[in-house]
Every structure is written in C-alpha cells, then in structure tokens.
Design an enzyme around this catalytic site. Structure first.
Site, mmCIF file in Angstrom:
data_model
loop_
_atom_site.group_PDB
_atom_site.id
_atom_site.type_symbol
_atom_site.label_atom_id
_atom_site.label_comp_id
_atom_site.label_asym_id
_atom_site.label_seq_id
_atom_site.Cartn_x
_atom_site.Cartn_y
_atom_site.Cartn_z
ATOM 1 N N SER A 26 0.855 -1.191 0.000
ATOM 2 C CA SER A 26 0.000 0.000 0.000
ATOM 3 C C SER A 26 0.890 1.240 0.000
ATOM 4 C CB SER A 26 -0.895 0.029 1.237
ATOM 5 O OG SER A 26 -1.703 -1.105 1.262
ATOM 6 N N HIS A 59 -8.802 -8.815 -7.209
ATOM 7 C CA HIS A 59 -7.849 -8.481 -8.265
ATOM 8 C C HIS A 59 -6.615 -9.364 -8.110
ATOM 9 C CE1 HIS A 59 -5.471 -6.235 -5.341
ATOM 10 N NE2 HIS A 59 -6.597 -5.707 -4.933
ATOM 11 N N HIS A 81 -1.633 -12.627 1.222
ATOM 12 C CA HIS A 81 -1.588 -12.449 2.671
ATOM 13 C C HIS A 81 -1.990 -13.736 3.385
ATOM 14 C CE1 HIS A 81 -2.039 -8.163 1.367
ATOM 15 N NE2 HIS A 81 -1.196 -7.973 2.365
ATOM 16 N N TYR A 83 -3.647 -13.722 6.141
ATOM 17 C CA TYR A 83 -5.003 -13.537 6.681
ATOM 18 C C TYR A 83 -6.103 -13.867 5.674
ATOM 19 C CZ TYR A 83 -4.864 -8.849 4.502
ATOM 20 O OH TYR A 83 -4.752 -7.806 3.616
ATOM 21 N N GLU A 84 -5.716 -13.974 4.407
ATOM 22 C CA GLU A 84 -6.712 -14.358 3.397
ATOM 23 C C GLU A 84 -6.963 -15.863 3.409
ATOM 24 O OE1 GLU A 84 -6.156 -11.355 -0.286
ATOM 25 O OE2 GLU A 84 -4.293 -12.265 0.396
ATOM 26 N N ALA A 111 2.150 -1.283 4.145
ATOM 27 C CA ALA A 111 1.496 -0.289 4.998
ATOM 28 C C ALA A 111 1.567 -0.812 6.424
ATOM 29 C CB ALA A 111 0.040 -0.114 4.580
ATOM 30 N N MET A 208 0.637 -6.632 8.831
ATOM 31 C CA MET A 208 0.120 -7.992 8.625
ATOM 32 C C MET A 208 0.783 -8.722 7.459
ATOM 33 S SD MET A 208 -3.922 -7.061 9.015
ATOM 34 C CE MET A 208 -4.510 -5.977 10.328
ATOM 35 N N SER A 209 1.964 -8.289 7.072
ATOM 36 C CA SER A 209 2.596 -8.944 5.916
ATOM 37 C C SER A 209 4.107 -8.996 6.093
ATOM 38 C CB SER A 209 2.241 -8.182 4.635
ATOM 39 O OG SER A 209 2.862 -6.904 4.639
ATOM 40 N N ASN A 232 -1.284 4.871 9.665
ATOM 41 C CA ASN A 232 -2.175 5.240 10.769
ATOM 42 C C ASN A 232 -1.389 5.107 12.068
ATOM 43 O OD1 ASN A 232 -2.587 2.200 9.988
ATOM 44 N ND2 ASN A 232 -3.107 2.320 12.164
ATOM 45 N N HIS A 244 -9.853 0.694 7.533
ATOM 46 C CA HIS A 244 -9.021 0.366 6.375
ATOM 47 C C HIS A 244 -8.976 1.556 5.413
ATOM 48 C CE1 HIS A 244 -6.899 -1.959 3.472
ATOM 49 N NE2 HIS A 244 -7.885 -1.983 2.594
#
Ligand code: HPA
Length: 271
Positions: A26, A59, A81, A83-84, A111, A208-209, A232, A244
């Site tokens: 990101s 995507h 990811h 988390y997916e 990010a 998270m990555s 953030n 998000h």
C-alpha cells in the site's frame, strides 16, 4: 504448491533476470502503472501454475519485468496475505521463484500502523529488524534445499542496503524513520492493550505482511530491505477507531514521496 511448475513457467516468460525485485505494498501500488511498467513484460499471477485464479480482494496480482531508472527490476503488484487463508507456501512462493531466477535482492514495501509515539502518519519507516508474532514460521516443513535448515536472522535487513536507502532519502530530501516492524496475522486490527504490549516488546510499527516473505527471501540467500508506509497511528493511540479506508488514504497521500524515494534508491543501487 508445486514450485517447479511455477518456476518453469516464470523462467520461460521472464525476459531477463532482474537485479532487484520490489514488492509493491500500500502506498506504492501506483508504480505498477508507471510508463516504464507499461512498457515492460507483465506476467499475471493467474498464468503461474499453483497461484490462485483470484485473490479475495478480487484483483489478481502480476509480476512486471521492466526498466526503472535504467535498472532491470521486477515489480510485484499484489501479494498473498496469510489472513486471506493462503498457506504460507503460497504467501512466500514469489520469493522462492525470485531466488531461483537469480534475483539478488528484494525490497519489500507495506502499509503499517505506527506504534512509536515519535512517528507521524504519512512518514516512511525503513525496517531495521522485525518481530514475528504471526504464531508460525514460513519455513516450517521439509527444508527446501539448498537453503539452510536454520536460517540466520541476525541481519535479516541488509545493512548496506539500509545505508543506501538512507542516502536515497537524503538525496530526495525526505525524512526517513528507522525501526522494528512487528508482524501479526490480522485481519482484525490490534487492541490498544496489544499495541502497548508491542511497544514494550520493542516494536515501532505493526503490520500484517512482509515477515514470511523476508524469512523465505533470506532462506533463498537474497539480500533484503523493507520500507513501511506509516498509514495510521496504531490502535488506542488516537481517540478514534481504525479503518481500512484511512490506511488506504494515507497510503495514497504518501505515494508520490514513496515512489521518489524508491526510484532514487533503484537509480543508485549497488549490490
Ligand atoms: N495494524 C496492523 N496492520 C496494519 C495497520 C495497523 O494498525 N495499519 C496498516 N496495516
């Protein structure tokens, strides 16, 4: 995941061996649409055997082989990811492929939430080190030769590449923080208590990555660097909840600066 089928395909389609792979997180996604990328060779993830046909977000990603600032690079738009629900082998498969292709170094971008009180939203943070709190390790399972069973992580983020990124930041007149990235699985954001705990543990940013990919890139013997876009302030640091949308908004606002920094780093890259 059948890496050899994936590698055979990638090797057949790759127009050259890139010096550097850049994972576009990101805040840097727009680099996949720059004129140099458009003039390059794009390999959609969907054409690589073993890669899913679509990501959860709808995507699919792509690997773009192109020249950037006069250097041969690979831009990875999109990542898998954990988390997916992706297995770690898939999350880290791109690193396995780059290692086998002969890529020497990987720049990871992402990010992250700022945990350090001295940081501000929109700033970039060079990753000096990480803390893996994902509760698993991408190397669990049979060892994939020729990487070592027990990978040294003493200097996972290459000192010389970090020096070069600092030099690039100075050259483009940008402030660059440097700190420790702590990885969680997500997809829920953290609680304020977790963020206080993470700060005590030595974290400067949370995301998270990246960490699984860094571990596997090191296992493949590639040099690693990482830059987080602080999108953030982490949970509980400001009086409002996290969304998000604000992460995406801050990423978009930092995009031009982020791209300028990365371009300068690529231009002067010495491996
Ligand atoms: N926490 C975890 N991951 C993130 C955050 C955060 O606050 N911001 C962007 N990615």
């Amino acid at each position: 995941m059948d890496l050899s089928a994936a590698f055979t395909t990638l090797q057949a389609k790759a127009p050259f061996v890139p010096e550097l792979a850049i994972v576009l997180g990101s805040g840097l996604g727009q680099l996949a649409h720059c004129p140099e990328a458009k003039a390059g060779v794009s390999i959609p993830f969907t054409e690589i055997p073993g890669f899913p046909k679509q990501t959860v977000l709808g995507h699919a990603g792509q690997m773009i082989f192109c020249e950037l600032e006069g250097r041969k690079v690979l831009l990875q738009a999109g990542r898998f990811h954990f988390y997916e629900g992706n297995p770690m082998a898939l999350c880290t498969a791109p690193m396995r492929l780059y290692g086998r292709l002969g890529v020497k170094a990987v720049l990871h971008t992402n990010a992250a939430g700022a945990v350090n009180w001295n940081y501000q939203v929109g700033e970039l943070m060079l990753i000096s080190d990480h803390i893996n709190l994902q509760g698993t390790n991408a190397l669990i399972g049979p060892n994939l030769d020729p990487g070592p069973r027990f990978v040294d992580m003493t200097e996972a983020y290459d000192k010389d590449l970090r020096r070069q990124i600092h030099a690039a930041a100075t050259a483009v007149g940008q402030r660059l923080q440097e700190g420790v990235y702590l990885a969680v699985t997500g997809p829920s954001f953290e609680t304020p208590a977790e963020i206080r705990a993470f700060r005590t543990l030595g974290a400067d940013a949370v995301g998270m990555s990246t960490v699984p990919e860094v571990i596997v890139a090191r296992h493949e013997g590639m040099k690693v660097a990482g830059i987080s876009c602080l999108c953030n302030m982490a949970a509980g640091m400001l009086p409002q909840p996290l969304t998000h949308a604000e992460v995406l908004e801050a990423g978009a606002a930092a995009a031009t600066r982020f791209e300028a920094l990365v371009r300068r780093f690529v231009k002067d890259l010495s491996l």
